[in-house]
Design a protein around this motif. Structure first.
Motif, short mmCIF file in Angstrom:
data_model
loop_
_atom_site.label_atom_id
_atom_site.label_comp_id
_atom_site.label_asym_id
_atom_site.label_seq_id
_atom_site.Cartn_x
_atom_site.Cartn_y
_atom_site.Cartn_z
N PRO A 40 0.90 -0.98 0.01
CA PRO A 40 -0.16 0.22 0.22
C PRO A 40 0.80 1.09 -0.03
N ARG A 41 1.72 1.39 0.18
CA ARG A 41 3.77 2.14 0.50
C ARG A 41 2.97 2.68 -0.57
N LEU A 42 2.49 2.02 -2.00
CA LEU A 42 3.33 2.14 -3.61
C LEU A 42 1.72 3.23 -3.78
N LEU A 43 0.71 3.44 -3.02
CA LEU A 43 -0.71 3.96 -3.26
C LEU A 43 -0.17 5.44 -3.64
N PRO A 44 -0.85 6.39 -4.21
CA PRO A 44 -0.83 8.03 -4.19
C PRO A 44 -1.24 7.89 -2.74
#
Length: 62
Positions: A40-44
């Motif tokens: 989820p850290r890759l989501l804006p």
């Protein structure tokens, strides 16, 4: 700091089901798609993120 709310999204569930049925990763409805658990850290940054899972496929909608 933004607190993100995660919720079960009917749109994300339907996209995950399509991916599982086709055996492919990726659907236009998904902001992020993965087999297994996406990072989820890759989501804006977003206030709300919808999640859907089916057969090991995951769709996140920001």
């Amino acid at each position: 700091m933004v607190t993100t709310t995660w919720y079960a999204s009917p749109t994300a569930v339907a996209a995950a089901q399509r991916m599982a049925a086709e055996g492919v990763v990726g659907d236009p409805a998904c902001s992020m798609a993965a087999v297994g658990r996406p990072d989820p850290r890759l989501l804006p940054r977003a206030d709300r993120i919808g999640i859907g899972q089916s057969g090991g496929y995951t769709c996140l909608v920001a």
